[in-house]
Scaffold this active site. Structure first.
Site, mmCIF file in Angstrom:
data_model
loop_
_atom_site.group_PDB
_atom_site.id
_atom_site.type_symbol
_atom_site.label_atom_id
_atom_site.label_comp_id
_atom_site.label_asym_id
_atom_site.label_seq_id
_atom_site.Cartn_x
_atom_site.Cartn_y
_atom_site.Cartn_z
ATOM 1 N N GLU A 95 0.880 -1.161 0.000
ATOM 2 C CA GLU A 95 0.000 0.000 0.000
ATOM 3 C C GLU A 95 0.913 1.205 0.000
ATOM 4 O O GLU A 95 1.182 1.807 1.032
ATOM 5 C CB GLU A 95 -0.929 -0.059 1.227
ATOM 6 C CG GLU A 95 -2.129 0.861 1.127
ATOM 7 C CD GLU A 95 -1.797 2.274 1.565
ATOM 8 O OE1 GLU A 95 -1.139 2.986 0.773
ATOM 9 O OE2 GLU A 95 -2.188 2.649 2.665
ATOM 10 N N GLU A 133 4.568 8.316 -3.814
ATOM 11 C CA GLU A 133 5.310 7.548 -2.812
ATOM 12 C C GLU A 133 6.297 6.567 -3.450
ATOM 13 O O GLU A 133 6.835 5.696 -2.781
ATOM 14 C CB GLU A 133 4.340 6.798 -1.896
ATOM 15 C CG GLU A 133 3.593 7.715 -0.945
ATOM 16 C CD GLU A 133 2.884 6.954 0.159
ATOM 17 O OE1 GLU A 133 2.978 5.715 0.186
ATOM 18 O OE2 GLU A 133 2.233 7.604 0.989
#
Length: 736
Positions: free
Chosen positions: A190, A199
């Site tokens: 995730e 990210e």
């Protein structure tokens, strides 16, 4: 306890990192056994009241050092993410479907270990039955040492300590045969932000497929698809088009002079925002369209492009592209998670009560006034992604003759500011207040020496333009050389000589009489605004007061200080969405997480006297929210005197509405003059500023006298104190 949590800096930025950015360096310290080592992390902390920073060492086998009363992780988005029940359930269902036999599962960015425990349970693992082996094992990879330490506590509480191998490294540092015995059969992860790629999703997947995963692995999630929609919105337009918005002002100050359209601008990037909050201010100009699709089970490309023909559904002006993504977690396409705004009707969309702050929609601004279109007109939409970002370009197939061309020549100097600061600088009411306050302060002054203590390029230009004899010394602590270059560039269009504007020498910590040529300062001014402090709590702009105190030796006896004072304001609020996103955890999909509550700054069920931290929010974006009391003054900060401890006590705050009180919104009103005639408010109805939200341990049912309800609290006593030595704001309340 409300605390000015020291800000930290990071090498890896994401829109989900909220107020805490982390710079991590690794080293190893030998301990007793020559075959063992312990991890050490260096974390850079910034004091927002002084701008000074210091390194803090965090050892693997020691408690995280606290420079304040709040834990390191208390202002991160981890708690909000763990309270996202829709996300948790979707991952659990997908992992249960995917992990059907003993295998090697790799969890990248493991956090508290929730997904790792789901995988271990799906394999039928338990501490009492089996330990890690090559036939069935879970490897949890997490690079942030404080989170690794927390994860180990969670695993221990849930009896999973022997079944999950925890590795404190970045995933691209893992080596098969060194850190893990074999390549993994299944990847669970995730590592998504609101934009999707911020990210490091692409480089992480690339390295995993090259070095860590078997060929054709199973993955959870399986696929993610991004979507977009063209919208018209005056609010979004004001967040980026300073040139056309300041053209309406009557002050003759040109932050963006003619022919320099991009000199002061927002970065060309996607900005995370809760677009549901402006649904009534948005006009949809297209149907949703698919942009990119990424499959987790195969190696992604570093770069990609997409060209689409978008047909407009209405007349209007395209100001922005609103985008979101839909996550497909299983191979069959039965388990989804969507970040779409609520105006999108999809059977896979999450429930309307599932507001969360860690994933939002994104906004991409169309330059200038936007693009005027007619219903049925086809537009060419070009999308490009790199390893870490996405960009868009919109072109009309009809020749543009009446639209202003925007010069984005790379060799031209450009200064980038956040969207909210651009909107403030374009706001006519704000500009009028500032100019009036500045004109009043300069009245009767001959050859005044004026110090701009913050990063306000607006006030620097304002003083230089209003007074032809003033000498301006601008500190620009955050903008520095870029701010100085900007001022030099716009001096001529604003009709002042740059010789009258001086920038404090880089690296100089304090202004002295040598810097002022032995002349005392006549005016000390600020908005206040400090570049880079946009994600911080409102009172962290009291750095102006700290700076004023440091400058006390060079201030004249008749010095005018602007703002003259700050007033800490507050009101009681009903805010169930924020409270639920920060509430204490018990079991998440069957796994006990209560051990993380204090560390993550949860509200509710905390051991006394622990309380959740005050967090910065654009409260208007925070789902359902309502004022339950009138606005009241908590305390005042007098800038005519050096910084000192402050106390405030409100004997009786009476509630004006029935409802559950979840906490208090706090902000600062800046009083610009000693007559209290010009006040700049940063309260909840001012959408360009963040407020601090202090959540209560448990909601309290409140009402007002005359409501006929004797079982409700009708008032509360509020006390507060500010400690300038550590920047902490302590707020206490007693309901009656």
């Amino acid at each position: 306890m409300l605390s000015l949590i020291p800000k930290t800096l990071t090498l890896s930025l994401s829109s989900r990192a909220t107020t805490r950015l982390i710079l991590i360096l690794h080293s190893f310290k030998p301990i007793a056994s020559r075959h063992m080592s312990t991890q050490r992390m260096f974390q850079l902390k910034l004091d927002p009241l002084t701008g000074n920073s210091e390194w803090v060492v965090i050892e693997e086998n020691e408690d995280v050092p606290e420079s304040s009363q709040e834990p390191l992780l208390a202002t991160t988005s981890y708690l909000d993410m763990l309270n996202d029940s829709y996300r948790n359930r979707a991952y659990r269902l997908a992992i249960d479907k995917m992990v059907t036999k003993s295998c090697h599962v790799l969890d990248i960015g493991a956090g508290t270990g929730l997904l790792s425990m789901m995988a271990a349970r799906a394999m039928g693992s338990s501490d009492s039955t089996t330990s890690l082996n090559t036939k069935g094992m879970v490897t949890a990879c997490e690079s942030y040492l404080p989170m690794v330490k927390l994860m180990k506590k969670v695993l221990h509480v849930n009896g999973m300590g022997r079944n999950i191998k925890v590795i404190n490294k970045r995933s691209d540092e893992l080596e098969v045969g060194v850190d893990i015995d074999s390549r993994a059969d299944i990847l669970v992860s995730e590592i998504l932000d609101s934009e999707l790629l911020g990210e490091g999703l692409i480089p992480t997947l690339q390295h995993a497929h090259d070095r860590l995963l078997v060929e054709n692995p199973l993955t959870v999630p399986c696929r993610v698809t991004t979507y977009g929609q063209l919208v018209e919105s005056t609010f979004l337009w004001k967040l980026h088009d300073l040139y056309n918005n300041e053209a309406k002002a009557l002050d003759d100050i040109h932050l963006v002079p003619a022919g320099m359209d991009s000199i002061l601008h927002v970065k060309s990037q996607q900005y995370a925002m809760h677009c549901d909050a402006i649904t009534k201010e948005i006009k949809l100009l297209s149907e949703p369209f698919k942009i990119f699709e990424f499959d987790f089970w195969k190696r992604p490309d570093s770069h990609g492009e997409a060209e689409l023909q978008i047909k407009s559904t209405d007349d209007g002006r395209v100001h922005a592209v609103v985008s979101w993504w839909v996550l497909q977690l299983d191979r069959e396409g039965t388990i989804f998670y969507s970040t779409a705004p609520r105006w999108i009707s999809l059977p896979i969309h999450k429930s309307t009560g599932n507001w969360c702050d860690h994933w939002k929609q994104c906004v991409w601004f169309i330059p200038g006034k936007g693009m005027s279109i007619c219903k049925g007109e086809e537009l060419l939409f070009h999308a490009l992604h790199t390893e870490t970002s996405v960009s868009y370009e919109l072109k009309s197939q009809i020749p543009i003759t009446d639209e202003r061309q925007h010069n984005l020549n790379a060799k031209d100097f450009q200064l980038a500011l956040p969207p909210e600061r651009i909107a403030i600088y374009g706001d006519g009411e704000w500009r009028l207040s500032m100019v009036m306050a500045m004109r009043n302060a300069l009245q009767g002054r001959v050859q005044p020496l004026c110090v701009v203590a913050d990063d306000s390029v607006f006030l620097t230009i304002c003083v230089a333009r209003l007074s032809k004899t003033a000498h301006v010394l601008s500190l620009l602590p955050g903008l520095g050389d870029k701010g100085a270059q900007y001022l030099r560039t716009v001096a001529d269009p604003n009709c002042f000589s740059i010789d009258r504007v001086e920038i404090l020498q880089k690296g100089k910590k304090c202004l002295t009489m040598d810097d002022t040529q032995q002349k005392k300062v006549d005016l000390l001014i600020g908005e206040p605004y400090y570049f880079g402090n946009d994600g911080m709590l409102p009172w962290q702009n009291l750095r102006f007061w700290k700076e004023r105190s440091k400058l006390d030796p060079v201030l004249s006896k008749e010095v005018i200080i602007m703002p003259f004072k700050g007033i800490l304001k507050a009101c009681a609020i009903f805010c169930p969405d924020i409270w639920n996103s920060r509430r204490s955890l018990s079991k998440i999909e069957g796994f006990d997480h209560a051990v993380v509550n204090t560390t993550l700054g949860a509200c509710g069920d905390l051991p006394a006297p622990k309380e959740g931290p005050c967090l910065p929010f654009f409260t208007w974006q925070c789902g359902e929210i309502k004022k339950l009391s009138n606005v009241f003054t908590v305390m005042e900060f007098d800038f005519s005197k050096p910084i000192s401890p402050c106390q405030g006590k409100v004997q009786q705050v009476e509630f004006t509405e029935l409802g559950l009180c979840h906490g208090f919104a706090l902000w600062i009103d800046w009083v610009m003059d000693s007559e209290n005639s010009i006040i700049i408010s940063t309260g909840p109805d001012k959408r360009y500023w963040k407020q601090g939200v202090k959540l209560m341990a448990k909601p309290v049912a409140v009402g007002f006298e005359g409501s006929g309800r004797t079982d409700l609290c009708s008032s509360t006593l509020v006390e507060a104190s500010f400690n300038p030595s550590n920047g902490e704001l302590n707020v206490q309340h007693t309901f009656s």
